[in-house]
Motif scaffolding. Sequence first.
Motif, mmCIF file in Angstrom:
data_model
loop_
_atom_site.group_PDB
_atom_site.id
_atom_site.type_symbol
_atom_site.label_atom_id
_atom_site.label_comp_id
_atom_site.label_asym_id
_atom_site.label_seq_id
_atom_site.Cartn_x
_atom_site.Cartn_y
_atom_site.Cartn_z
ATOM 1 N N ASN A 322 0.799 -1.225 0.000
ATOM 2 C CA ASN A 322 0.000 0.000 0.000
ATOM 3 C C ASN A 322 0.833 1.277 0.000
ATOM 4 O O ASN A 322 0.289 2.369 0.182
ATOM 5 N N ILE A 323 2.141 1.158 -0.188
ATOM 6 C CA ILE A 323 2.957 2.354 -0.403
ATOM 7 C C ILE A 323 2.630 2.890 -1.793
ATOM 8 O O ILE A 323 2.714 2.166 -2.786
ATOM 9 N N ARG A 324 2.225 4.139 -1.855
ATOM 10 C CA ARG A 324 1.861 4.751 -3.136
ATOM 11 C C ARG A 324 2.427 6.165 -3.215
ATOM 12 O O ARG A 324 2.547 6.846 -2.210
ATOM 13 N N GLN A 325 2.723 6.597 -4.431
ATOM 14 C CA GLN A 325 3.246 7.945 -4.628
ATOM 15 C C GLN A 325 2.117 8.966 -4.705
ATOM 16 O O GLN A 325 2.127 9.876 -5.534
ATOM 17 N N ASN A 326 1.164 8.785 -3.849
ATOM 18 C CA ASN A 326 0.072 9.732 -3.643
ATOM 19 C C ASN A 326 -0.054 9.864 -2.136
ATOM 20 O O ASN A 326 -0.590 8.974 -1.469
ATOM 21 N N ASP A 327 0.463 10.944 -1.578
ATOM 22 C CA ASP A 327 0.549 11.059 -0.127
ATOM 23 C C ASP A 327 -0.804 11.210 0.552
ATOM 24 O O ASP A 327 -0.893 11.154 1.777
ATOM 25 N N LYS A 328 -1.852 11.367 -0.231
ATOM 26 C CA LYS A 328 -3.195 11.354 0.341
ATOM 27 C C LYS A 328 -3.726 9.930 0.469
ATOM 28 O O LYS A 328 -4.782 9.713 1.058
ATOM 29 N N ASP A 329 -2.998 8.966 -0.086
ATOM 30 C CA ASP A 329 -3.442 7.572 -0.086
ATOM 31 C C ASP A 329 -2.227 6.658 -0.036
ATOM 32 O O ASP A 329 -1.885 5.991 -1.008
ATOM 33 N N THR A 330 -1.551 6.636 1.108
ATOM 34 C CA THR A 330 -0.377 5.785 1.273
ATOM 35 C C THR A 330 -0.282 5.359 2.725
ATOM 36 O O THR A 330 -0.957 5.930 3.596
ATOM 37 N N ILE A 331 0.560 4.376 3.034
ATOM 38 C CA ILE A 331 0.450 3.679 4.315
ATOM 39 C C ILE A 331 1.648 3.851 5.243
ATOM 40 O O ILE A 331 1.606 3.424 6.391
ATOM 41 N N VAL A 332 2.725 4.471 4.777
ATOM 42 C CA VAL A 332 3.910 4.666 5.613
ATOM 43 C C VAL A 332 4.171 6.156 5.784
ATOM 44 O O VAL A 332 4.083 6.925 4.826
ATOM 45 N N HIS A 333 4.488 6.546 7.016
ATOM 46 C CA HIS A 333 4.790 7.941 7.341
ATOM 47 C C HIS A 333 6.297 8.079 7.572
ATOM 48 O O HIS A 333 6.790 7.830 8.669
ATOM 49 N N PRO A 334 7.059 8.477 6.543
ATOM 50 C CA PRO A 334 8.513 8.628 6.706
ATOM 51 C C PRO A 334 8.841 9.908 7.469
ATOM 52 O O PRO A 334 8.368 10.990 7.110
ATOM 53 N N LYS A 335 9.664 9.771 8.496
ATOM 54 C CA LYS A 335 10.061 10.907 9.323
ATOM 55 C C LYS A 335 11.587 10.999 9.265
ATOM 56 O O LYS A 335 12.290 10.158 9.825
ATOM 57 N N VAL A 336 12.078 12.012 8.569
ATOM 58 C CA VAL A 336 13.508 12.150 8.289
ATOM 59 C C VAL A 336 14.130 13.157 9.255
ATOM 60 O O VAL A 336 13.640 14.285 9.400
ATOM 61 N N PHE A 337 15.218 12.748 9.900
ATOM 62 C CA PHE A 337 15.907 13.644 10.832
ATOM 63 C C PHE A 337 16.564 14.792 10.071
ATOM 64 O O PHE A 337 17.152 14.606 9.000
ATOM 65 N N LEU A 338 16.463 15.982 10.651
ATOM 66 C CA LEU A 338 16.970 17.182 9.995
ATOM 67 C C LEU A 338 18.458 17.390 10.217
ATOM 68 O O LEU A 338 19.138 17.989 9.376
ATOM 69 N N ASP A 339 18.969 16.920 11.349
ATOM 70 C CA ASP A 339 20.367 17.172 11.684
ATOM 71 C C ASP A 339 21.009 15.912 12.257
ATOM 72 O O ASP A 339 20.335 15.055 12.831
ATOM 73 N N ARG A 340 22.308 15.828 12.105
ATOM 74 C CA ARG A 340 23.060 14.721 12.679
ATOM 75 C C ARG A 340 22.902 14.726 14.202
ATOM 76 O O ARG A 340 23.107 15.751 14.857
ATOM 77 N N ASP A 341 22.490 13.603 14.755
ATOM 78 C CA ASP A 341 22.297 13.419 16.200
ATOM 79 C C ASP A 341 21.156 14.260 16.762
ATOM 80 O O ASP A 341 20.947 14.292 17.977
ATOM 81 N N GLY A 342 20.395 14.947 15.890
ATOM 82 C CA GLY A 342 19.278 15.747 16.371
ATOM 83 C C GLY A 342 18.029 14.910 16.572
ATOM 84 O O GLY A 342 17.966 13.737 16.204
ATOM 85 N N SER A 343 17.000 15.524 17.163
ATOM 86 C CA SER A 343 15.740 14.824 17.420
ATOM 87 C C SER A 343 14.594 15.341 16.567
ATOM 88 O O SER A 343 13.525 14.741 16.536
#
Length: 393
Positions: A322-343
């Motif tokens: 169910n991963i789809r390139q339509n963010d209104k209809d996809t199943i994974v929420h990727p959360k990318v860290f902005l900085d090295r060792d940051g939260s």
Amino acid sequence: MAYCDKTGDHPPASLNNEDSRNGHDPATDKHPTPHSKGNANDCCSTEEARTVSVPHGLCVKKKKLVLHVDLNNTILVSDAVTSQGTIAALDYFISTVTWGQMSKQGKWMWMSDSPSLLPPCEGAVSYYSQFGRVAGFTSSTAGQRFRCVLDEHLAMLRWPKELKGDKELAVKGEDGQLYHWILPSFFQLLKDLVAEGRDFAILFRTFGSDLPRVLSAVSRALTQGSHPLFPDLPALKLSVNETPGQIRCSKKGAVLTRAEERLSTRDGERALYQYLSSVQCLGGFQDHFDWWARNTYSILGGKPLWVDPFDQDVQHIFIDDNIRQNDKDTIVHPKVFLDRDGSETRTASTSELYDLCLVQNDLLKAISDPEYFTQRISICQENYDRNLQQGAG
């Protein structure tokens, strides 16, 4: 029948943190539509492999892999949540990868006779997106052209007649025949990873209720050699944590629990990333379906995946149909860290991490090609490493 006459390549993915700082909102952003290159006149063919070169086996670089693997229609051809058996689940999947559009006269027109994960051209929508779940899709007037696809893959999925059925690894289909419950390509992946000397962990991530049964069946196959096609699995020396965990989400964040373990993003998202990066062998977590539903099945309610582009030692990859390139209809929420060792993290769009950290599972190929999962992971590694090198440059 109207066929598409445009093809194109997959847009390059990236881990560009500038998007978040410039107010990028992946839930509302519109991305270019990638195009498939399948044979539009062959109803039994599937989408051809992408143009990224795939070396034999896995990448030589010994980076640890943490593979987050969905169950239903990814390594299982069934769905306990919707009570779909093997045939119904595969029939439903085919309706999600066949494409057409409504004519000006209000009639459905097929744009391709070849199933593919991605729309064959701009304006094409899947039959499922247009009409919802249709029981017996390939037996219907509209879907009967894809009956050969169903029959072909059911034949490949059947449990060998010369082998005795296994109560955990074989399942009786709606037609009374025995089928593989867990795809053989998954067990082949385990063998390939060990053969490469790979440091890896596999976490099953599902909304459904099959997790305890899957953990038990895989553990038995790995420790007792119970799978007749893979009797040598105990030689891999892999273990399974059979205690199912949970991941629950709310506006306040995410909470991960398993037995006595408990971590919360209220204490910082870095702690959950480090925990998931440190897990060993195989285990699993049930994700929060109600949260996904409350967020209208969009990226913001999906199964959380923490990604650290600064981490040179660990790569997380999520495989889900169910991963789809339509963010209104996809199943994974990727959360990318902005900085090295940051939260602090940002939500990355699916297209940004597609084939780097996110694999949209092609169930038809996972059934037909024993090396499918190995090849998809190799593609992700190659793309991810190239991306990091470009970022460093």
